[in-house]
Write a protein that holds these residues in place. Structure first.
Motif, PDB file in Angstrom:
ATOM      1  N   TYR A 170      10.407  -1.073   1.483  1.00 53.33           N
ATOM      2  CA  TYR A 170       9.625  -0.681   3.034  1.00 53.33           C
ATOM      3  C   TYR A 170       9.974   0.866   3.022  1.00 53.33           C
ATOM      4  O   TYR A 170       8.214   0.958   3.251  1.00 53.33           O
ATOM      5  N   LEU A 171      10.631   1.704   2.710  1.00 47.81           N
ATOM      6  CA  LEU A 171      10.019   3.105   2.240  1.00 47.81           C
ATOM      7  C   LEU A 171       8.606   2.754   0.971  1.00 47.81           C
ATOM      8  O   LEU A 171       7.935   3.743   1.125  1.00 47.81           O
ATOM      9  N   ILE A 172       8.123   1.850  -0.039  1.00 45.60           N
ATOM     10  CA  ILE A 172       7.247   2.291  -1.259  1.00 45.60           C
ATOM     11  C   ILE A 172       6.306   2.062   0.149  1.00 45.60           C
ATOM     12  O   ILE A 172       4.936   2.643  -0.273  1.00 45.60           O
ATOM     13  N   ILE A 173       6.245   1.023   0.949  1.00 45.61           N
ATOM     14  CA  ILE A 173       5.025   0.678   1.542  1.00 45.61           C
ATOM     15  C   ILE A 173       4.475   1.771   2.977  1.00 45.61           C
ATOM     16  O   ILE A 173       3.375   2.468   2.907  1.00 45.61           O
ATOM     17  N   THR A 174       5.535   2.329   3.266  1.00 47.40           N
ATOM     18  CA  THR A 174       5.056   3.603   3.929  1.00 47.40           C
ATOM     19  C   THR A 174       4.771   4.343   3.605  1.00 47.40           C
ATOM     20  O   THR A 174       4.010   5.472   3.856  1.00 47.40           O
ATOM     21  N   VAL A 175       5.240   5.239   2.496  1.00 46.63           N
ATOM     22  CA  VAL A 175       5.201   6.475   1.782  1.00 46.63           C
ATOM     23  C   VAL A 175       2.937   6.118   1.361  1.00 46.63           C
ATOM     24  O   VAL A 175       2.579   6.838   1.903  1.00 46.63           O
ATOM     25  N   LEU A 176       2.879   4.538   0.488  1.00 48.35           N
ATOM     26  CA  LEU A 176       2.020   4.529   0.814  1.00 48.35           C
ATOM     27  C   LEU A 176       0.642   4.517   1.616  1.00 48.35           C
ATOM     28  O   LEU A 176      -0.660   4.818   1.873  1.00 48.35           O
ATOM     29  N   LEU A 177       1.094   3.747   3.172  1.00 52.49           N
ATOM     30  CA  LEU A 177       0.116   3.925   3.971  1.00 52.49           C
ATOM     31  C   LEU A 177       0.164   5.735   4.468  1.00 52.49           C
ATOM     32  O   LEU A 177      -1.146   5.752   5.166  1.00 52.49           O
ATOM     33  N   GLU A 178       1.131   6.465   4.876  1.00 51.29           N
ATOM     34  CA  GLU A 178       1.219   7.888   4.916  1.00 51.29           C
ATOM     35  C   GLU A 178       0.214   8.752   4.134  1.00 51.29           C
ATOM     36  O   GLU A 178      -0.599   8.994   4.689  1.00 51.29           O
ATOM     37  N   SER A 179       0.413   8.337   2.784  1.00 51.35           N
ATOM     38  CA  SER A 179      -0.208   8.919   1.696  1.00 51.35           C
ATOM     39  C   SER A 179      -2.063   8.910   2.028  1.00 51.35           C
ATOM     40  O   SER A 179      -3.000   9.491   1.519  1.00 51.35           O
TER      41      SER A 179
END
Length: 96
Positions: free
Chosen positions: A15-24
């Motif tokens: 979840y954290l990895i996907i969130t960071v990718l989406l935000e960037s």
């Protein structure tokens, strides 16, 4: 019990990895370049001995600024885009 804890940790990390990718990937150009800065970049790019470049309009779409410009003295006009990296791309240009 230990197995459930490990599975929850993996889901949380995913979840954290996907969130960071989406935000960037979804950062807005407005956080990097203002509309006024984009207009100045276009004016600087179209410095001419043929007259003064005027900005007719600016529009934000597809995370790029679309800048409509004109040089009245030589009847030149066009549309350029400015992206987040400050790169300018000529979309359309014409001379009467």
């Amino acid at each position: 019990m230990r197995k459930n804890h490990k599975g929850a940790k993996i889901y949380f990390e995913l979840y954290l990895i996907i969130t960071v990718l989406l935000e960037s990937g979804c950062s807005s150009i407005q956080n990097v370049i203002t509309e006024d800065e984009a207009k100045k970049m276009i004016l600087d790019n179209h410095i001419s001995n043929h007259g003064k470049t005027e900005i007719l309009s600016a529009e934000l779409k597809n995370n790029k600024y679309y800048i409509h410009w004109e040089i009245k003295d030589n009847c030149e006009r066009g549309i350029d885009t400015v992206n987040q990296n400050g790169e300018i791309e000529m979309i359309e240009a014409s001379i009467c």
